[in-house]
Design a protein around this motif. Sequence first.
Motif, mmCIF file in Angstrom:
data_model
loop_
_atom_site.group_PDB
_atom_site.id
_atom_site.type_symbol
_atom_site.label_atom_id
_atom_site.label_comp_id
_atom_site.label_asym_id
_atom_site.label_seq_id
_atom_site.Cartn_x
_atom_site.Cartn_y
_atom_site.Cartn_z
ATOM 1 N N GLY A 127 69.144 -73.845 -6.626
ATOM 2 C CA GLY A 127 67.976 -74.007 -7.489
ATOM 3 C C GLY A 127 67.481 -75.433 -7.645
ATOM 4 N N GLU A 128 68.096 -76.398 -6.962
ATOM 5 C CA GLU A 128 67.572 -77.769 -7.015
ATOM 6 C C GLU A 128 67.099 -78.187 -5.623
ATOM 7 O OE1 GLU A 128 70.081 -80.800 -8.825
ATOM 8 O OE2 GLU A 128 68.975 -82.394 -7.814
ATOM 9 N N ARG A 129 65.854 -78.656 -5.570
ATOM 10 C CA ARG A 129 65.309 -79.086 -4.286
ATOM 11 C C ARG A 129 65.617 -80.547 -4.029
ATOM 12 N NH1 ARG A 129 59.312 -76.199 -3.658
ATOM 13 N NH2 ARG A 129 60.162 -74.066 -3.638
ATOM 14 N N THR A 130 65.721 -80.902 -2.759
ATOM 15 C CA THR A 130 65.764 -82.309 -2.391
ATOM 16 C C THR A 130 64.855 -82.524 -1.189
ATOM 17 O OG1 THR A 130 67.170 -84.225 -1.963
ATOM 18 C CG2 THR A 130 67.814 -82.192 -0.870
ATOM 19 N N THR A 131 64.014 -83.530 -1.280
ATOM 20 C CA THR A 131 63.080 -83.817 -0.195
ATOM 21 C C THR A 131 63.805 -84.592 0.902
ATOM 22 O OG1 THR A 131 61.281 -83.869 -1.784
ATOM 23 C CG2 THR A 131 60.856 -84.901 0.355
ATOM 24 N N MET A 132 63.545 -84.206 2.139
ATOM 25 C CA MET A 132 64.249 -84.795 3.287
ATOM 26 C C MET A 132 63.512 -85.997 3.846
ATOM 27 S SD MET A 132 64.869 -81.323 5.407
ATOM 28 C CE MET A 132 66.164 -80.153 5.012
ATOM 29 N N HIS A 133 64.273 -87.031 4.190
ATOM 30 C CA HIS A 133 63.763 -88.181 4.935
ATOM 31 C C HIS A 133 64.709 -88.426 6.092
ATOM 32 C CE1 HIS A 133 62.752 -88.643 0.661
ATOM 33 N NE2 HIS A 133 61.573 -89.062 1.107
ATOM 34 N N PRO A 134 64.221 -88.994 7.204
ATOM 35 C CA PRO A 134 65.114 -89.248 8.330
ATOM 36 C C PRO A 134 66.335 -90.057 7.877
ATOM 37 C CG PRO A 134 62.854 -89.572 9.014
ATOM 38 C CD PRO A 134 62.818 -89.358 7.520
ATOM 39 N N GLY A 135 67.512 -89.623 8.335
ATOM 40 C CA GLY A 135 68.755 -90.321 8.006
ATOM 41 C C GLY A 135 69.437 -89.799 6.751
ATOM 42 N N ASP A 136 68.752 -88.934 5.986
ATOM 43 C CA ASP A 136 69.405 -88.355 4.807
ATOM 44 C C ASP A 136 70.501 -87.385 5.249
ATOM 45 O OD1 ASP A 136 67.549 -89.717 3.281
ATOM 46 O OD2 ASP A 136 66.524 -87.923 2.526
ATOM 47 N N PHE A 137 71.570 -87.369 4.478
ATOM 48 C CA PHE A 137 72.705 -86.481 4.731
ATOM 49 C C PHE A 137 72.755 -85.473 3.588
ATOM 50 C CE2 PHE A 137 77.468 -86.225 3.805
ATOM 51 C CZ PHE A 137 77.682 -85.169 4.661
ATOM 52 N N ILE A 138 72.521 -84.205 3.946
ATOM 53 C CA ILE A 138 72.364 -83.149 2.937
ATOM 54 C C ILE A 138 73.456 -82.098 3.109
ATOM 55 C CG2 ILE A 138 70.830 -81.246 2.251
ATOM 56 C CD1 ILE A 138 68.473 -83.133 2.851
ATOM 57 N N LEU A 139 74.004 -81.628 2.001
ATOM 58 C CA LEU A 139 75.042 -80.594 2.044
ATOM 59 C C LEU A 139 74.498 -79.257 1.589
ATOM 60 C CD1 LEU A 139 77.941 -82.264 -0.012
ATOM 61 C CD2 LEU A 139 77.256 -82.720 2.353
ATOM 62 N N THR A 140 74.945 -78.194 2.223
ATOM 63 C CA THR A 140 74.816 -76.876 1.602
ATOM 64 C C THR A 140 76.217 -76.265 1.616
ATOM 65 O OG1 THR A 140 74.102 -75.798 3.650
ATOM 66 C CG2 THR A 140 72.385 -76.569 2.228
ATOM 67 N N PRO A 141 76.940 -76.459 0.514
ATOM 68 C CA PRO A 141 78.359 -76.088 0.463
ATOM 69 C C PRO A 141 78.598 -74.587 0.579
ATOM 70 C CG PRO A 141 77.774 -77.595 -1.334
ATOM 71 C CD PRO A 141 76.496 -77.124 -0.713
ATOM 72 N N SER A 142 79.830 -74.256 0.847
ATOM 73 C CA SER A 142 80.255 -72.865 0.961
ATOM 74 C C SER A 142 79.775 -72.045 -0.240
ATOM 75 C CB SER A 142 81.790 -72.839 1.039
ATOM 76 O OG SER A 142 82.257 -71.509 1.065
ATOM 77 N N TRP A 143 79.143 -70.920 0.071
ATOM 78 C CA TRP A 143 78.694 -69.918 -0.910
ATOM 79 C C TRP A 143 77.569 -70.423 -1.838
ATOM 80 C CZ3 TRP A 143 78.906 -65.410 0.616
ATOM 81 C CH2 TRP A 143 78.768 -64.312 -0.244
#
Length: 350
Positions: A127-143
Amino acid sequence: MMQNDIASARRALYDDMLDLHLTPLWESLHSLVPKHPSPGYDAALWRFEDIAPLLARAGTLISAEEAVRRVLVLENPALPGSSSITHSLYAGLQLILPDEVAPAHRHTQSALRFIVQGKGAYTAVDGERTTMHPGDFILTPSWAWHDHGNPGVDGLAEPVVWLDGLDIPMTRFLSGGFAENGEAASQGVARPEGRSLAAYGFNMAPVRQLHSRASSPIFNYPYVRSREALETLRRQEEVDAWVGVKLRYINPLTGGAPMPTIGACMQLLPAGFAGLPHRSTDGTVYSVVEGSGSATIGGKRFAFAPRDTFVVPSWATLVLEAPQDVVLFSFSDRPVLEALGMLREEFLLK
Ligand code: GTQ
């Protein structure tokens, strides 16, 4: 018995054993218990220049909605049909076009996104968005519920490409895979953007909320901050002869890896860097953020340019060279090897 008779009697024994699903250990002991890892998959490099036109073609042939995830999987050349880049990890390049949505789902596999090209897309996690920029490291954890969209920023939307890294092969090996689709394509927004970073990204943590996941409460580690850290350190101290200036991403609540199965690092190799060889038991995927250079892996030289991806197998020696400033992102199964007491690394002198 004569040598020949022994050999044929053994073969006859093996044949009879086979009917009962039995095999002779003494014929395979050396490869089952090797002196050192010989992982059986290859070092390889994928040039972004080669992949970009194919990704663009995929963009005209299938929508993100229909594909669910429009991804070209980077499959290790020695592991065809496995969707694996190492025995434990999966990697792919995902494309999302302006105004597309990659619908919400969740799975037990842990995932990371490393943004390779374009800005203005988002990933939403719980339910929380994060805007992507080149070089950003983003997680989508298990479950964790996650979906991706690309509304653009400042009225401008462009195609966005990122490198997906998941523990799909590890999860398959452990038979631990579960998945669910969301009820709606996009999750409702439950928290304002930036909440996780504000709460956990400044060497502080909330006193009255408990973060209960095994993974980091931060789900976007912005490139501007990682880059600034590397830049400050390269100006202040002598760089390491093997890895340059290298930092690992941490879960700020534990100091450990951001996810239980995947560790990640960012490193800067200053112009003129000619690294010494090193090797480790965590087969590692690299994404080139800035600069051109070379990676010599087990004696084979690969020239790299920005946005390329390459894989270094377990225990293969790696020598990095950077005629110009180079920034590399990397991820591996290091936390798993560490937890099992099986991580080994060597820093060699030549
Ligand atoms: O974005 O959720 O490359 O579930 C493979 C599986 C991406 C994703 C992949 C996935 C995803």
